[in-house]
Scaffold this motif. Structure first.
Motif, PDB file in Angstrom:
ATOM      1  N   UNK A  29       0.860  -1.273  -0.008  1.00 12.56           N
ATOM      2  CA  UNK A  29      -0.108   0.107  -0.033  1.00 12.56           C
ATOM      3  C   UNK A  29       0.791   1.388   0.005  1.00 12.56           C
ATOM      4  N   UNK A  30       1.693   1.410  -1.269  1.00 10.59           N
ATOM      5  CA  UNK A  30       2.711   2.480  -1.292  1.00 10.59           C
ATOM      6  C   UNK A  30       2.263   3.246  -2.580  1.00 10.59           C
ATOM      7  N   UNK A  31       2.713   4.588  -2.522  1.00 13.24           N
ATOM      8  CA  UNK A  31       2.745   5.252  -3.820  1.00 13.24           C
ATOM      9  C   UNK A  31       3.986   6.081  -4.116  1.00 13.24           C
ATOM     10  N   UNK A  32       4.106   6.380  -5.159  1.00  9.76           N
ATOM     11  CA  UNK A  32       5.314   7.365  -5.636  1.00  9.76           C
ATOM     12  C   UNK A  32       4.902   8.778  -5.138  1.00  9.76           C
ATOM     13  N   UNK A  33       5.839   9.337  -4.443  1.00 18.11           N
ATOM     14  CA  UNK A  33       5.540  10.957  -4.499  1.00 18.11           C
ATOM     15  C   UNK A  33       6.146  11.481  -5.430  1.00 18.11           C
ATOM     16  N   UNK A  34       5.515  12.416  -6.310  1.00 20.09           N
ATOM     17  CA  UNK A  34       5.902  12.943  -7.409  1.00 20.09           C
ATOM     18  C   UNK A  34       6.451  14.121  -7.301  1.00 20.09           C
ATOM     19  N   UNK A  35       6.182  15.090  -6.383  1.00 18.69           N
ATOM     20  CA  UNK A  35       6.911  16.263  -5.995  1.00 18.69           C
ATOM     21  C   UNK A  35       7.083  16.177  -4.557  1.00 18.69           C
ATOM     22  N   UNK A  36       8.314  17.037  -4.240  1.00 12.60           N
ATOM     23  CA  UNK A  36       8.935  17.020  -2.989  1.00 12.60           C
ATOM     24  C   UNK A  36       8.220  18.223  -2.355  1.00 12.60           C
ATOM     25  N   UNK A  37       7.755  18.353  -1.243  1.00 13.42           N
ATOM     26  CA  UNK A  37       6.937  17.266  -0.487  1.00 13.42           C
ATOM     27  C   UNK A  37       5.753  17.816   0.138  1.00 13.42           C
ATOM     28  N   UNK A  38       5.089  18.914  -0.346  1.00 14.21           N
ATOM     29  CA  UNK A  38       4.022  19.554   0.231  1.00 14.21           C
ATOM     30  C   UNK A  38       2.795  18.645   0.177  1.00 14.21           C
ATOM     31  N   UNK A  39       2.761  17.732  -0.698  1.00 19.40           N
ATOM     32  CA  UNK A  39       1.649  16.879  -0.625  1.00 19.40           C
ATOM     33  C   UNK A  39       2.140  15.403  -0.176  1.00 19.40           C
ATOM     34  N   UNK A  40       1.451  14.639   0.318  1.00 20.81           N
ATOM     35  CA  UNK A  40       0.154  14.672   0.852  1.00 20.81           C
ATOM     36  C   UNK A  40       0.173  15.112   2.307  1.00 20.81           C
ATOM     37  N   UNK A  41      -1.201  15.388   2.689  1.00 22.47           N
ATOM     38  CA  UNK A  41      -1.453  15.956   4.145  1.00 22.47           C
ATOM     39  C   UNK A  41      -1.587  14.477   4.838  1.00 22.47           C
ATOM     40  N   UNK A  42      -1.462  14.798   6.186  1.00 20.31           N
ATOM     41  CA  UNK A  42      -1.871  13.547   7.014  1.00 20.31           C
ATOM     42  C   UNK A  42      -0.753  12.883   7.476  1.00 20.31           C
ATOM     43  N   UNK A  43      -0.924  11.675   8.164  1.00 14.33           N
ATOM     44  CA  UNK A  43       0.249  10.956   8.548  1.00 14.33           C
ATOM     45  C   UNK A  43       1.050  10.049   7.487  1.00 14.33           C
ATOM     46  N   UNK A  44       2.269  10.294   7.412  1.00 13.06           N
ATOM     47  CA  UNK A  44       2.784   9.533   6.239  1.00 13.06           C
ATOM     48  C   UNK A  44       4.324   9.361   6.494  1.00 13.06           C
ATOM     49  N   UNK A  45       4.896   8.363   6.004  1.00 10.70           N
ATOM     50  CA  UNK A  45       6.270   8.120   6.126  1.00 10.70           C
ATOM     51  C   UNK A  45       6.929   7.827   4.320  1.00 10.70           C
ATOM     52  N   UNK A  46       7.773   8.831   4.225  1.00  8.47           N
ATOM     53  CA  UNK A  46       8.315   8.650   2.757  1.00  8.47           C
ATOM     54  C   UNK A  46       9.957   8.286   2.841  1.00  8.47           C
ATOM     55  N   UNK A  47      10.148   7.377   1.931  1.00 11.25           N
ATOM     56  CA  UNK A  47      11.620   6.887   1.912  1.00 11.25           C
ATOM     57  C   UNK A  47      12.142   7.918   0.511  1.00 11.25           C
ATOM     58  N   UNK A  48      12.860   8.570   0.823  1.00 12.15           N
ATOM     59  CA  UNK A  48      13.528   9.570  -0.392  1.00 12.15           C
ATOM     60  C   UNK A  48      14.772   9.674  -0.607  1.00 12.15           C
ATOM     61  N   UNK A  49      15.213   9.527  -1.852  1.00  8.27           N
ATOM     62  CA  UNK A  49      16.197   9.608  -2.557  1.00  8.27           C
ATOM     63  C   UNK A  49      16.350  10.827  -3.117  1.00  8.27           C
ATOM     64  N   UNK A  50      17.334  11.700  -2.467  1.00 11.13           N
ATOM     65  CA  UNK A  50      17.221  13.368  -2.762  1.00 11.13           C
ATOM     66  C   UNK A  50      18.636  13.256  -3.767  1.00 11.13           C
ATOM     67  N   UNK A  51      19.409  12.543  -3.652  1.00 12.99           N
ATOM     68  CA  UNK A  51      20.653  12.867  -4.405  1.00 12.99           C
ATOM     69  C   UNK A  51      21.661  13.721  -4.057  1.00 12.99           C
ATOM     70  N   UNK A  52      22.803  13.785  -4.548  1.00 10.07           N
ATOM     71  CA  UNK A  52      23.736  14.717  -4.398  1.00 10.07           C
ATOM     72  C   UNK A  52      23.232  16.213  -4.818  1.00 10.07           C
ATOM     73  N   UNK A  53      23.445  17.319  -4.462  1.00  7.87           N
ATOM     74  CA  UNK A  53      23.092  18.640  -5.037  1.00  7.87           C
ATOM     75  C   UNK A  53      21.903  18.803  -5.055  1.00  7.87           C
TER      76      UNK A  53
END
Lengths: 195, 173
Positions: A29-53
């Motif tokens: 039950x997961x989905x790709x967060x397309x833009x970082x990271x104002x959405x979505x609202x509520x309780x969440x945990x996100x595994x984010x690869x933000x990269x160098x730079x």
């Protein structure tokens, strides 16, 4: 708790492993967060690869975790030297493949991690594959050197070194082995797990 | 109080981190994932010379290549493991030498050095070519930048193959 994963590039090679890992943790039950990271609202945990730079993206995520029920796991070896100061941000430095294998092979640990997330207090340490203790690594290297004729002043080793080696080996593997009989095979699998 | 667990930094080693950064952050993200049109657009706008910008990465690569065996050797652990902290400098040095010798005997790390050097030299050459092409004006400049960037992508692919052959962390002998 909603589960998301994010990659600063949609075509990054980290993406398939991110998806695999979060799919496992969230029972699908997961989905790709397309833009970082104002959405979505509520309780969440996100595994984010933000990269160098992409410090701005990292900062955006840190800001987004201000509500207590939001958490971010920053995934990148780059963050080894840039540990976040935010309580709700965890830096995961292990290869995703290792973390996935660790959770997949240990369903009880996976369940405990899921429960801790649902309870709003993720136990981050559960994501990390078992590590060899410093004592065991030191014992193995020391024995290796001694077998090659190196003599060291053993009185300079920590007190009860031999007992600690046996104790930690038992804790790690459930098996009994005494230093200096510890072989490479005894500890190789555990060592490779943290590479 | 001594730590119980080996931190991930010990297992990964600086060289493994650098390997990952070169392969992933540079070659994949900054070279192979960049389209030729993006590069040309940057050149047309008078953007920073990619051949020059990537020179810093080639220096990192050179450093990794030159110190390959030492960087991935578990002998490095002798200086960082808590149980060894009380040993004399001579004892530590002797243990390190023995562990490193065992590592060289049991691994193929030295055999990986030569092909990595060749791939690194190839990359350096095409980056110099790109750097020169970047300074050219239209109409010939664009063709030269395109050709040079193609060369950079080719060499990036070859370099990735060699970097993937390197260990992902420290290995016990």
């Amino acid at each position: 708790m909603d589960y998301f994963y994010f990659d600063h590039r949609g075509n990054n090679s980290a993406l398939p492993w991110l998806e695999e890992l979060v799919t496992l943790i969230s029972d699908g039950n997961c989905s790709l967060m397309r833009s970082a990271p104002s959405q979505p609202r509520g309780k969440w945990i996100c595994f984010a690869h933000t990269g160098v730079g992409t410090r701005q993206t990292q900062r955006d995520f840190e800001t987004a975790t201000a509500p207590r029920a939001r958490f971010v796991v920053l995934v990148s070896s780059h963050f080894l030297t840039q540990q976040s100061k935010c309580d709700q941000v965890h830096c995961l430095c292990h290869p995703l493949e290792s973390v996935h294998a660790h959770l997949n092979n240990n369903p009880e640990i996976l369940k405990r991690f899921q429960q801790s997330c649902d309870a709003g207090a993720p136990e981050w340490h559960l994501l990390t594959p078992h590590s060899l203790t410093e004592t065991l690594v030191a014992a193995y290297l020391l024995r290796l050197a001694q077998k090659r004729g190196v003599q060291v002043d053993e009185t300079k080793l920590p007190e009860q070194f031999t007992d600690k080696v046996s104790e930690e080996y038992l804790k790690l593997t459930g098996q009994v082995a005494a230093w200096p009989d510890l072989t490479k095979e005894d500890i190789a699998s555990a060592f490779s797990a943290i590479r | 109080m001594s730590r119980t667990n080996v931190p991930s930094q010990i297992a990964l080693s600086d060289a493994a981190i650098l390997r990952g950064q070169l392969k992933h952050s540079w070659l994949e993200n900054e070279v192979l994932n960049i389209s030729i049109e993006t590069v040309i657009s940057l050149w047309r706008r008078g953007g920073s010379n990619l051949g020059v910008r990537y020179a810093a990465r080639t220096r990192d690569l050179q450093h990794l290549t030159d110190s390959l065996a030492e960087s991935f050797s578990p002998a490095r652990l002798v200086d960082t493991l808590e149980p060894f902290s009380g040993l004399s400098a001579e004892d530590k040095s002797a243990v390190k030498a023995a562990v490193h010798a065992a590592y060289l005997e049991s691994s193929d790390i030295l055999a990986l050095q030569a092909p990595l050097k060749v791939a690194a030299a190839g990359m350096e050459a095409v980056l110099q070519e790109l750097s020169r092409a970047w300074l050219l004006l239209q109409p010939g400049g664009e063709c030269a930048v395109r050709a040079a960037w193609e060369g950079v992508c080719d060499k990036a692919g070859a370099l990735i193959v060699e970097l993937e052959r390197l260990p992902k962390g420290l290995e016990l002998p």
